[in-house]
Design a protein around this motif. Structure first.
Motif, mmCIF file in Angstrom:
data_model
loop_
_atom_site.group_PDB
_atom_site.id
_atom_site.type_symbol
_atom_site.label_atom_id
_atom_site.label_comp_id
_atom_site.label_asym_id
_atom_site.label_seq_id
_atom_site.Cartn_x
_atom_site.Cartn_y
_atom_site.Cartn_z
ATOM 1 N N TYR A 167 0.822 -1.204 0.000
ATOM 2 C CA TYR A 167 0.000 0.000 0.000
ATOM 3 C C TYR A 167 0.863 1.264 0.000
ATOM 4 N N ARG A 168 2.003 1.215 0.680
ATOM 5 C CA ARG A 168 2.897 2.375 0.636
ATOM 6 C C ARG A 168 3.433 2.580 -0.784
ATOM 7 N N ALA A 169 3.757 1.476 -1.458
ATOM 8 C CA ALA A 169 4.241 1.575 -2.836
ATOM 9 C C ALA A 169 3.146 2.096 -3.760
ATOM 10 N N MET A 170 1.910 1.658 -3.542
ATOM 11 C CA MET A 170 0.802 2.160 -4.345
ATOM 12 C C MET A 170 0.623 3.656 -4.141
ATOM 13 N N ALA A 171 0.696 4.088 -2.892
ATOM 14 C CA ALA A 171 0.554 5.521 -2.611
ATOM 15 C C ALA A 171 1.646 6.318 -3.310
ATOM 16 N N ARG A 195 -7.992 8.202 -3.693
ATOM 17 C CA ARG A 195 -9.429 7.995 -3.517
ATOM 18 C C ARG A 195 -9.795 6.539 -3.756
ATOM 19 N N ILE A 196 -9.287 5.974 -4.859
ATOM 20 C CA ILE A 196 -9.576 4.577 -5.162
ATOM 21 C C ILE A 196 -9.061 3.672 -4.062
ATOM 22 N N MET A 197 -7.841 3.923 -3.604
ATOM 23 C CA MET A 197 -7.249 3.069 -2.586
ATOM 24 C C MET A 197 -8.003 3.123 -1.262
ATOM 25 N N CYS A 198 -8.365 4.318 -0.847
ATOM 26 C CA CYS A 198 -8.781 4.525 0.534
ATOM 27 C C CYS A 198 -10.248 4.874 0.732
ATOM 28 N N SER A 199 -10.964 5.215 -0.340
ATOM 29 C CA SER A 199 -12.293 5.802 -0.140
ATOM 30 C C SER A 199 -13.384 5.180 -0.995
ATOM 31 N N THR A 200 -13.143 4.003 -1.559
ATOM 32 C CA THR A 200 -14.158 3.385 -2.411
ATOM 33 C C THR A 200 -14.471 1.979 -1.931
ATOM 34 N N ALA A 201 -15.626 1.492 -2.361
ATOM 35 C CA ALA A 201 -16.057 0.133 -2.021
ATOM 36 C C ALA A 201 -16.868 -0.425 -3.180
ATOM 37 N N ARG A 204 8.691 -5.890 -5.263
ATOM 38 C CA ARG A 204 8.886 -6.433 -3.920
ATOM 39 C C ARG A 204 10.379 -6.558 -3.585
ATOM 40 N N ARG A 205 10.689 -6.144 -2.352
ATOM 41 C CA ARG A 205 12.059 -6.221 -1.853
ATOM 42 C C ARG A 205 12.032 -6.729 -0.418
ATOM 43 N N GLU A 206 13.179 -7.160 0.048
ATOM 44 C CA GLU A 206 13.276 -7.640 1.429
ATOM 45 C C GLU A 206 13.072 -6.477 2.394
ATOM 46 N N PRO A 207 12.325 -6.695 3.482
ATOM 47 C CA PRO A 207 12.132 -5.613 4.459
ATOM 48 C C PRO A 207 13.467 -5.243 5.097
ATOM 49 N N PRO A 208 13.595 -3.973 5.459
ATOM 50 C CA PRO A 208 12.587 -2.907 5.443
ATOM 51 C C PRO A 208 12.624 -2.060 4.177
ATOM 52 N N ALA A 209 13.146 -2.586 3.093
ATOM 53 C CA ALA A 209 13.294 -1.803 1.866
ATOM 54 C C ALA A 209 11.935 -1.394 1.306
ATOM 55 N N ASP A 210 11.919 -0.224 0.696
ATOM 56 C CA ASP A 210 10.711 0.297 0.061
ATOM 57 C C ASP A 210 10.381 -0.510 -1.207
ATOM 58 N N TRP A 211 9.074 -0.651 -1.517
ATOM 59 C CA TRP A 211 8.633 -1.443 -2.666
ATOM 60 C C TRP A 211 8.359 -0.572 -3.898
ATOM 61 N N SER A 212 8.656 0.693 -3.872
ATOM 62 C CA SER A 212 8.349 1.554 -5.019
ATOM 63 C C SER A 212 9.067 1.042 -6.267
ATOM 64 N N ALA A 213 8.358 1.032 -7.388
ATOM 65 C CA ALA A 213 8.908 0.534 -8.650
ATOM 66 C C ALA A 213 9.617 1.643 -9.409
ATOM 67 N N PRO A 214 10.598 1.303 -10.229
ATOM 68 C CA PRO A 214 11.223 2.316 -11.090
ATOM 69 C C PRO A 214 10.177 2.978 -11.980
ATOM 70 N N HIS A 215 10.268 4.266 -12.133
ATOM 71 C CA HIS A 215 9.257 5.027 -12.856
ATOM 72 C C HIS A 215 9.128 4.548 -14.306
ATOM 73 N N GLY A 216 7.889 4.280 -14.726
ATOM 74 C CA GLY A 216 7.604 3.956 -16.120
ATOM 75 C C GLY A 216 7.989 2.552 -16.552
ATOM 76 N N LEU A 217 8.424 1.715 -15.624
ATOM 77 C CA LEU A 217 8.878 0.373 -16.000
ATOM 78 C C LEU A 217 7.689 -0.564 -16.181
ATOM 79 N N THR A 218 7.484 -1.052 -17.408
ATOM 80 C CA THR A 218 6.476 -2.070 -17.646
ATOM 81 C C THR A 218 7.083 -3.449 -17.405
ATOM 82 N N PHE A 219 6.222 -4.447 -17.268
ATOM 83 C CA PHE A 219 6.761 -5.786 -17.061
ATOM 84 C C PHE A 219 7.501 -6.254 -18.310
ATOM 85 N N ARG A 220 7.032 -5.862 -19.483
ATOM 86 C CA ARG A 220 7.723 -6.251 -20.711
ATOM 87 C C ARG A 220 9.133 -5.648 -20.753
#
Length: 421
Positions: free
Chosen positions: A132-136, A147-153, A243-259
């Motif tokens: 969730y921190r990485a999503m934020a 809004r989508i993450m925290c305020s919808t159902a 995903r990384r080993e804790p306590p490392a942050d999970w933020s992804a490199p900007h603009g990186l697609t899986f391809r």
């Protein structure tokens, strides 16, 4: 053991895992609820209070009705049913577990709210997890993201993908899911307000998804081969987190697609099978294949009206006569294509059943579902709930959002929600 993935292997694995062929017979549902203070609905709910209320149910694992409870980033409660053998078993299990959830909340002075969008409180990250921190971080500066993450159902309906070929084959059911998607969006739209004002959309929740990140939130483009189409969509989507080993942050490199990751554009490490599987769980189109089909376009509903979209969708997919009727009813929406355009999805979210084509399709689909419920062994409460919802909303061309708008005559505020088709 994980090994280095080639692009072809990743595409094949994505298609194979996402459509598990077999006779359709199981049904499941995931219900999300906003959580309110019972005495002060506008009061934010802090993480520790949410922990005390729902934490014991999360820790318990499987509940008596077979479901599991989790929490979404903003503290929304999610009840996920077990895959049940038919509609009656699914409803029975959910009712058992939902009673426990409501009781646990009530003991802490809290209540489950059937709104699909928190129209008053600011988005607040309540559940602190690396994902969730990485999503934020990924959605940093994008109000729709928080809004989508925290305020919808929402209500998510899960149905078997279908057999390899034939009338109940996964290709046909995949196409039917996309034909019905705009109809279900319009029929159950229930989020017209934001910051206490009308937004100009009947389903602001769906509009927020649409503008958020098109490569991971809009419907998958048409293709005769759903496995191939989904693999292309998935590999071209950007990484939401790495995903990384804790306590490392999970933020992804900007603009990186899986391809691009597969092609060596990230030097941190090579992608694995586990990375691919996790990446697939971060894609959110309105119809998502995960071995089964997830229908993700339905707004949360008040009280026990969650039964209605569950019953309608199950009948339209699994009753042969209702399936044929739904296919015929949605044919005018496709304009000669296998499925509706994205423009129709947006129109469904914006004006609901005020759209004449969607209104006629919804009436025909509800009639077919009601007839199927009468023929089968569905519980009376499902038959009655669908019939009452049809009288209240579908026949007059309304949806729950219209009730909320009738109580709030303010002019709409739309600047934050314009969506390009």
């Amino acid at each position: 053991m994980d090994h280095r993935l080639s692009e072809a292997e990743a595409a094949d694995l994505t298609g194979e895992r996402s459509f598990t062929a077999g006779p359709p017979h199981r049904v499941g549902v995931e219900l999300e609820w906003l959580v309110r203070d019972a005495a002060d609905p506008g009061r934010p709910i802090a993480g520790p209070r949410s922990d005390r209320a729902i934490g014991p149910l999360e820790a318990a694992g499987t509940l008596p009705g077979g479901g599991k409870v989790t929490r979404e980033p903003g503290g929304q409660v999610e009840l996920s049913s077990r895959p049940a053998e038919g509609l009656a078993a699914c409803i029975g299990g959910v009712e058992t577990d939902l009673a426990l959830v409501r009781s646990a909340l009530a003991r802490r002075g809290l209540a489950a709210d059937g709104d699909a969008l928190d129209a008053g409180r600011e988005p607040l990250l309540v559940v602190d997890r690396p994902r969730y921190r990485a999503m934020a971080a990924y959605f940093d500066g994008n109000r729709s993201g928080m809004r989508i993450m925290c305020s919808t159902a929402s209500i998510q309906i899960n149905l078997d993908a279908g057999e390899e070929t034939g009338r109940f084959g996964y290709r046909r059911r995949w196409a039917l899911a996309h034909r019905l998607g705009p109809v279900l969006t319009a029929a159950f739209a229930n989020s017209p307000l934001l910051d206490g004002r009308p937004t100009g959309w009947k389903s602001t929740r769906q509009a927020s998804w649409a503008r958020l990140d098109p490569g991971r939130t809009r419907a998958v483009d048409g293709d005769d081969d759903p496995r191939r189409a989904w693999a292309r969509y998935a590999l071209d989507a950007r990484l939401l987190c790495l995903r990384r080993e804790p306590p490392a942050d999970w933020s992804a490199p900007h603009g990186l697609t899986f391809r691009r990751w597969l092609r060596g554009r990230c030097t941190e490490r090579e992608p694995t099978v586990d990375d691919l599987i996790y990446h697939l769980s971060t894609l959110f189109p309105p119809v998502r294949p995960r071995g089964w089909l997830e229908l993700r376009m339905v707004d949360a509903q008040e009280g026990d009206d969650w039964i209605v979209p569950l019953a309608v969708a199950t009948m339209l997919f699994d009753d042969p006569d209702a399936t044929a009727a739904a296919w015929e009813a949605t044919e005018p929406l496709t304009r000669g294509r296998d499925r509706p355009s994205w423009t129709l999805w947006l129109r469904a979210a914006r004006i609901g059943l005020a759209d004449p084509a969607l209104r006629e399709a919804a009436r025909a689909c509800f009639a077919a579902a009601s007839a199927a419920l009468q023929r089968g062994d569905a519980p009376d409460r499902a038959r009655d709930a669908v019939a009452e919802y049809g009288r209240r909303y579908i026949e007059p061309g309304r949806c729950p959002a219209d009730d909320r708008l009738a109580a709030d005559p303010s002019p709409p505020v739309t600047a934050d929600l314009e969506v390009r088709s």
